[in-house]
Design an enzyme around this catalytic site. Sequence first.
Site, PDB file in Angstrom:
ATOM      1  N   GLY A  43     -17.879  12.366  47.120  1.00  0.00           N
ATOM      2  CA  GLY A  43     -16.605  12.938  47.507  1.00  0.00           C
ATOM      3  C   GLY A  43     -16.459  13.545  48.873  1.00  0.00           C
TER       4      GLY A  43
ATOM      5  N   ASP B 200     -13.540   0.528  37.558  1.00  0.00           N
ATOM      6  CA  ASP B 200     -14.153  -0.475  38.420  1.00  0.00           C
ATOM      7  C   ASP B 200     -13.107  -0.864  39.470  1.00  0.00           C
ATOM      8  OD1 ASP B 200     -15.062  -2.829  39.613  1.00  0.00           O
ATOM      9  OD2 ASP B 200     -16.050  -3.520  37.794  1.00  0.00           O
TER      10      ASP B 200
ATOM     11  N   CYS C 132     -22.561   2.097  54.879  1.00  0.00           N
ATOM     12  CA  CYS C 132     -23.675   2.772  55.562  1.00  0.00           C
ATOM     13  C   CYS C 132     -24.832   1.801  55.737  1.00  0.00           C
ATOM     14  CB  CYS C 132     -24.100   4.025  54.810  1.00  0.00           C
ATOM     15  SG  CYS C 132     -24.549   3.756  53.082  1.00  0.00           S
TER      16      CYS C 132
END
Length: 455
Positions: A271, A314, A382
């Site tokens: 978050g 999902d 990332c």
Amino acid sequence: MKKPPRLAAADLAKQEAVKIPGLAARLAAAAILRDVIVNGHTLDEIFAAPAGLSRLGGLAPRDIALTRSIVTAALRRLGTIRLALAALLDNGFPRPAPQLEWILTAAAAQILFLDVPDHAAVDLAVRMTRLDPKSAPYAALVNGVARNLARRRDEFLASGTALDIDTPAWLAARWRKAYGEETAQAIAAANRLEPTLDISVKSDPAFWAEKLDAVLLPTGSVRLKTHAPVHDLPGYDEGAWWVQDAAAALPAQLLEVSPGFHVGDLCSAPGGKAAQLAARGARVTAVDRSAERLKILATNFQRLRLEAEVVVADVTTLNGYAFDAVLLDAPCSGTGTIRRHPDIAWTKKTGDIAKLAALQTKMLDKAFELVRPGGTLIYCVCSIEPEEGEQQIANLLRRNPDVSRAPITAEDVGGQSGFINAQGELRTLQPYLPSDDPRLSGIDGFFAARLVRRA
């Protein structure tokens, strides 16, 4: 009189470990190294309760911290350690005692890379060896190898470059192809260094940099110098800030947010990006398939005194939304975060990239469907693998004429023009943001693109 039951070897080892300071932490470190390298478990899995209880149960916080230090040092420099042990073991590890590999790997991490007295690392390695009947006959061998590690430390530390020694060959080949020799070497060298923590603040980063005796980065993140537990630092309990790498903080900054602006943060947990958006007044819908990870997000938001709609789903099957903007932080190989998660280098395999890229493509198409006409889509990973970043966007633009780039500028990322590639996308690499203090250098490898759906 009935005899008490005989204790198993593992139980005897635990009893012995409790008696000797530091022994339990070393036993846990050796076991965890095997869990990671042989069985492919991640450090996050192992150190998060309850998954870590089998290895870490009963350990004091100080011992858990020592365990983690040994394991991460060993994983960052695993190639160096393996070369050193190979030089000292003419016939390799004894087959009857497979645990010796992990005992010596943990010992080598302490002797070569941690501030642990050599005599303590050697003594405890020998004690660990004697606890197991299979390895006990090799106690003298372990003693000799560990002592020679200390004696030849400088030789082993000068044995080669990070790219050639401490990077799996398949990753080294990828980075050479994608970035060239010099940059690939710099990436690998940066991965050897233990990073400090960065934080994102709700407001006034300059104030919090001074308050925490930290460094204010040009991108607006605050880089801590201290190793104190974050829970003990000023502002934590008040919800003034949260831990988030400086690179991970950039994608949310690429959105212009006004009060009521509705953002779908996909794959949101834990978050950090959702918190950035909510703190700026956005109406955030945080979506993640993991209910457990969303519980962490909800707990963080409670501390931060922020609000978000939380949806367990999902992403690829999500329907019923037309967001003003979508931020998709897609599941990826994580190769940009090896500085912080050195296990990634040894748990990921070459075939994983293609599998993840296929999932990212599917998610990217769904994310585009969830943006209203005229809305903005931020895609980020990332990873420093082109298939997960630059190639994803190039392929999306080829297959969907209703998508166009909204180029990212240096102004969007704190004036760091080096973060922007030729296509107007964000691309950070681990050696970026250098500092005279190596501990304060670097940033995670990240990719992000800003896209607009045709109105």
